[in-house]
Design an enzyme around this catalytic site. Structure first.
Site, PDB file in Angstrom:
ATOM      1  N   GLU A 166       0.815  -1.221   0.000  1.00 52.37           N
ATOM      2  CA  GLU A 166       0.000   0.000   0.000  1.00 52.37           C
ATOM      3  C   GLU A 166       0.847   1.269   0.000  1.00 52.37           C
ATOM      4  O   GLU A 166       0.648   2.163   0.820  1.00 52.37           O
ATOM      5  CB  GLU A 166      -0.977  -0.023   1.180  1.00 52.37           C
ATOM      6  N   ASN A 207       2.188  -4.879  -3.262  1.00 48.06           N
ATOM      7  CA  ASN A 207       0.790  -5.260  -3.051  1.00 48.06           C
ATOM      8  C   ASN A 207      -0.006  -3.999  -2.735  1.00 48.06           C
ATOM      9  O   ASN A 207       0.465  -3.115  -2.032  1.00 48.06           O
ATOM     10  CB  ASN A 207       0.749  -6.229  -1.853  1.00 48.06           C
ATOM     11  N   HIS A 243     -10.229  -6.054  -2.341  1.00 42.53           N
ATOM     12  CA  HIS A 243     -11.258  -5.840  -1.314  1.00 42.53           C
ATOM     13  C   HIS A 243     -12.397  -5.104  -2.022  1.00 42.53           C
ATOM     14  O   HIS A 243     -12.361  -3.875  -2.164  1.00 42.53           O
ATOM     15  CB  HIS A 243     -10.710  -5.022  -0.148  1.00 42.53           C
ATOM     16  N   GLU A 271      -6.124 -10.634  -1.541  1.00 45.67           N
ATOM     17  CA  GLU A 271      -6.917 -10.464  -0.306  1.00 45.67           C
ATOM     18  C   GLU A 271      -8.410 -10.393  -0.623  1.00 45.67           C
ATOM     19  O   GLU A 271      -9.150  -9.611  -0.013  1.00 45.67           O
ATOM     20  CB  GLU A 271      -6.474  -9.195   0.441  1.00 45.67           C
ATOM     21  N   ASP A 273     -12.210 -10.215  -0.949  1.00 44.32           N
ATOM     22  CA  ASP A 273     -13.506 -10.332  -0.289  1.00 44.32           C
ATOM     23  C   ASP A 273     -14.452  -9.360  -0.996  1.00 44.32           C
ATOM     24  O   ASP A 273     -14.012  -8.442  -1.680  1.00 44.32           O
ATOM     25  CB  ASP A 273     -13.452 -10.119   1.239  1.00 44.32           C
TER      26      ASP A 273
HETATM   27  O1  G3I Z   1      -4.355  -8.391  18.923  1.00 45.00           O
HETATM   28  C1  G3I Z   1      -5.084  -7.272  19.451  1.00 45.00           C
HETATM   29  C2  G3I Z   1      -5.789  -7.644  20.718  1.00 45.00           C
HETATM   30  O2  G3I Z   1      -4.843  -7.962  21.693  1.00 45.00           O
HETATM   31  C3  G3I Z   1      -6.657  -6.469  21.154  1.00 45.00           C
HETATM   32  O3  G3I Z   1      -7.404  -6.836  22.277  1.00 45.00           O
HETATM   33  C4  G3I Z   1      -7.599  -6.050  20.046  1.00 45.00           C
HETATM   34  C5  G3I Z   1      -8.423  -4.810  20.423  1.00 45.00           C
HETATM   35  O4  G3I Z   1      -8.760  -4.058  19.300  1.00 45.00           O
HETATM   36  O5  G3I Z   1      -6.833  -5.742  18.895  1.00 45.00           O
HETATM   37  C6  G3I Z   1      -6.074  -6.828  18.431  1.00 45.00           C
HETATM   38  O6  G3I Z   1      -5.390  -6.412  17.292  1.00 45.00           O
HETATM   39  C7  G3I Z   1      -6.159  -6.284  16.104  1.00 45.00           C
HETATM   40  C8  G3I Z   1      -5.533  -7.161  15.019  1.00 45.00           C
HETATM   41  O7  G3I Z   1      -6.217  -6.975  13.813  1.00 45.00           O
HETATM   42  C9  G3I Z   1      -5.574  -8.650  15.388  1.00 45.00           C
HETATM   43  O8  G3I Z   1      -6.888  -9.047  15.521  1.00 45.00           O
HETATM   44  C10 G3I Z   1      -6.140  -4.836  15.664  1.00 45.00           C
HETATM   45  O9  G3I Z   1      -6.866  -4.031  16.605  1.00 45.00           O
HETATM   46  C11 G3I Z   1      -6.771  -4.704  14.317  1.00 45.00           C
HETATM   47  O10 G3I Z   1      -6.601  -3.373  13.833  1.00 45.00           O
HETATM   48  C12 G3I Z   1      -6.110  -5.659  13.339  1.00 45.00           C
HETATM   49  O11 G3I Z   1      -6.790  -5.539  12.120  1.00 45.00           O
HETATM   50  C13 G3I Z   1      -6.124  -6.093  11.003  1.00 45.00           C
HETATM   51  C14 G3I Z   1      -5.865  -4.989   9.982  1.00 45.00           C
HETATM   52  O12 G3I Z   1      -5.284  -5.551   8.821  1.00 45.00           O
HETATM   53  C15 G3I Z   1      -4.931  -3.921  10.525  1.00 45.00           C
HETATM   54  O13 G3I Z   1      -4.938  -2.841   9.682  1.00 45.00           O
HETATM   55  C16 G3I Z   1      -7.038  -7.146  10.396  1.00 45.00           C
HETATM   56  O14 G3I Z   1      -7.152  -8.250  11.286  1.00 45.00           O
HETATM   57  C17 G3I Z   1      -6.466  -7.624   9.064  1.00 45.00           C
HETATM   58  O15 G3I Z   1      -7.415  -8.424   8.416  1.00 45.00           O
HETATM   59  C18 G3I Z   1      -6.156  -6.425   8.172  1.00 45.00           C
HETATM   60  O16 G3I Z   1      -5.584  -6.888   6.984  1.00 45.00           O
HETATM   61  C19 G3I Z   1      -5.241  -5.897   6.024  1.00 45.00           C
HETATM   62  C20 G3I Z   1      -4.014  -6.395   5.290  1.00 45.00           C
HETATM   63  O17 G3I Z   1      -2.987  -6.670   6.205  1.00 45.00           O
HETATM   64  C21 G3I Z   1      -3.544  -5.369   4.259  1.00 45.00           C
HETATM   65  N1  G3I Z   1      -4.623  -5.023   3.349  1.00 45.00           N
HETATM   66  C22 G3I Z   1      -5.877  -4.599   3.987  1.00 45.00           C
HETATM   67  C23 G3I Z   1      -6.352  -5.665   4.981  1.00 45.00           C
HETATM   68  C24 G3I Z   1      -7.674  -5.257   5.591  1.00 45.00           C
HETATM   69  O18 G3I Z   1      -7.554  -4.096   6.335  1.00 45.00           O
END
Ligand code: G3I
Length: 483
Positions: A166, A207, A243, A271, A273
């Site tokens: 990105e 990517n 996405h 990715e 969806d």
């Molecule tokens: O692990 C912590 C946990 O300890 C805490 O309690 C909780 C509270 O919010 O957060 C948890 O972390 C989260 C993490 O996912 C694991 O679940 C983060 O808040 C959350 O922001 C994070 O989101 C991820 C996101 O990227 C971050 O920007 C998504 O799971 C993940 O699917 C998403 O994936 C991205 C790709 O990497 C890049 N392209 C876009 C895609 C979708 O946004």
């Protein structure tokens, strides 16, 4: 540096070949893939095309048997949804933690699945200490050290890395990330060079999202790839996140993939969806099915498209509702792990036949169709085709114009021009001579008063392909709506 970071790359600790040899000696290596291939699965379809179908894994979900079963059987590539990102692997400077990432790598290896690395440099999910680095020179050193360690740790295991994620804005300009503003334009090529040095065998990808169409952003990446290849900067592949929003698969997706492939790099849907406003109705799920088919078809039609990865298995755990409130239902399995029509679309796009399951509450026979259109029943059918020399794709929409719901339906018509149905989706279509019968899938059995459902099929014809003159729904004649 932690003790873990001083350990040799994982391939030296537990080579894949050695792991397979152990399995082979135990007589297991043949059995596992054959189980997966026994029925048609997405991975068996992908393999037949020399491609991969992947999913983003969060290892803790593997404890759920339904999740585990789908992960084990349907996919031949795994990417860590979060576990290999910078914040997870280097939470403190030069202190590397690989437990979560290793769990993903181990799962991939144990199932004979390819492992895809995501992501070495990204403006999100990097640790806070990076923000504390003021100088570009120091940030460049930190970035190179991160890449050297993480890509080195997984060397020999990942088939490819999202090296930079990105990096561009929608208008094609560089995203003003910390890496861009402090290091400058060169940070991308420095990252790719560091990744090549750390893992010479891995394919190195850039990517991004909203690059699925030919637009300013994808063209900026196109120009970067052309520039890198002309100057000998390593780059092997381009990831298109996809996405997507319901009904908005870019019509030039395939052409876009192809123009990158023509530059001599691999391409991949990374990715996928397709989000929609929840709750989803049958017609939206049918559109989603078609969207999934379009994306898988585009990849199938481009030789250098190495595969399609979906960003999760089940709607239960998708990132979408957290980021787009009111939206969701973007994946191929619903919150209860029931296959959605999108699955059929993906399978059809990779050359498979319809696998929509019959209702689990019945004995396994197709859904019964005992009811007629509702009281005062009526129906309208629109029938449209796209056709070429001897083949065609038909899309049929059935509207319940009666005053009561239809619960289970059978649509009948005759083909008088020598047409033969070959493959259907969102309904089961059978043919006996000229008589054609379509019955509902489990998920679209019910059509409320005033509601409609759509299904489609492919067929062959012998030069003339006249539309059916009449349709009946549960025995009642339907009017013909505009096709
Ligand atoms: O692990 C912590 C946990 O300890 C805490 O309690 C909780 C509270 O919010 O957060 C948890 O972390 C989260 C993490 O996912 C694991 O679940 C983060 O808040 C959350 O922001 C994070 O989101 C991820 C996101 O990227 C971050 O920007 C998504 O799971 C993940 O699917 C998403 O994936 C991205 C790709 O990497 C890049 N392209 C876009 C895609 C979708 O946004």
């Amino acid at each position: 540096m932690t003790d873990d970071s001083k350990r040799p790359p994982r391939r030296h600790r537990r080579p894949l070949q050695a792991a397979f040899a152990v399995l082979l000696a135990a007589g297991a290596v043949i059995a596992i893939p054959q189980l997966a291939d026994a029925a048609t699965t997405l991975q068996s379809l992908a393999r037949a095309k020399g491609k991969t179908v992947g999913f983003a894994l969060t290892s803790s979900y593997l404890n759920e048997p339904a999740y585990r079963n789908i992960a084990d059987t349907e996919f031949n590539l795994v990417v860590a949804e979060n576990a290999m990102k910078w914040s997870e692997t280097e939470p403190s400077r030069n202190q590397f933690t690989y437990a979560a990432g290793d769990a993903v790598a181990d799962y991939a290896a144990s199932g004979g699945k390819q492992l895809y690395g995501h992501a070495l440099v990204w403006h999100q999910q990097y640790p806070g200490w990076v923000d504390g680095i003021s100088g570009g020179t120091d940030l460049l050193a930190a970035m190179k050290n991160h890449i050297a360690n993480v890509a080195g740790h997984y060397a020999g295991e990942v088939v490819a890395w999202d090296v930079v994620n990105e990096a561009f804005e929608d208008n094609g300009s560089r995203r003003q990330s910390i890496f861009q503003t402090r290091i400058g334009d060169s940070y991308i090529e420095e990252a790719f060079k560091a990744a090549r040095a750390a893992d010479p065998a891995a394919k190195l990808c850039i990517n991004d999202y909203s690059t699925d169409a030919i637009n300013a952003k994808s063209t900026a990446i196109y120009n970067l790839v052309r520039d890198f290849t002309s100057r000998g900067v390593p780059i092997d592949c381009v990831g298109f996140q996809a996405h997507l929003i319901l009904g908005q698969v870019p019509s030039d997706l395939q052409a876009n993939l192809r123009r990158f492939a023509d530059l001599g790099v691999d391409v991949r849907i990374t990715e996928l969806d397709v989000r929609l406003q929840t709750p989803a109705d049958a017609s939206e799920l049918a559109t989603q099915r078609s969207d999934y088919q379009k994306v898988f078809t585009a990849c199938a039609n481009v030789t250098r498209c190495t595969g399609v990865t979906v960003w999760g298995i089940t709607d239960k755990y998708s990132w979408v509702p957290d980021v787009f409130p009111g939206y969701g239902a973007a994946l191929m399995w619903d919150e209860n792990y029931a296959k959605k029509p999108a699955y059929d679309g993906a399978a059809a796009g990779f050359g498979g036949t319809v696998t929509t399951p019959t209702p689990t509450t019945t004995t396994g026979s197709p859904s019964p169709n005992p009811t007629t259109p509702g009281p005062g029943g009526g129906c309208a059918v629109s029938y449209g085709v796209n056709q070429w020399n001897t083949g065609f794709t038909a899309n049929v929409t059935v509207r319940n114009t009666g005053s009561g719901a239809v619960d289970g339906w059978t649509l009948r018509w005759s083909y008088t021009g020598g047409q033969t149905v070959t493959q259907s989706w969102s309904s089961s279509v059978t043919q006996s001579g000229t008589a054609v019968t379509a019955t509902n899938a489990a998920w679209n059995a019910s059509i409320p008063a005033g509601g409609s459902t759509s299904f489609g099929f492919n067929g062959t014809h012998s030069g003339s392909n006249p539309a059916p003159a009449a349709f009946t729904l549960n025995g009642a004649a339907c009017s013909m709506a505009q096709g």
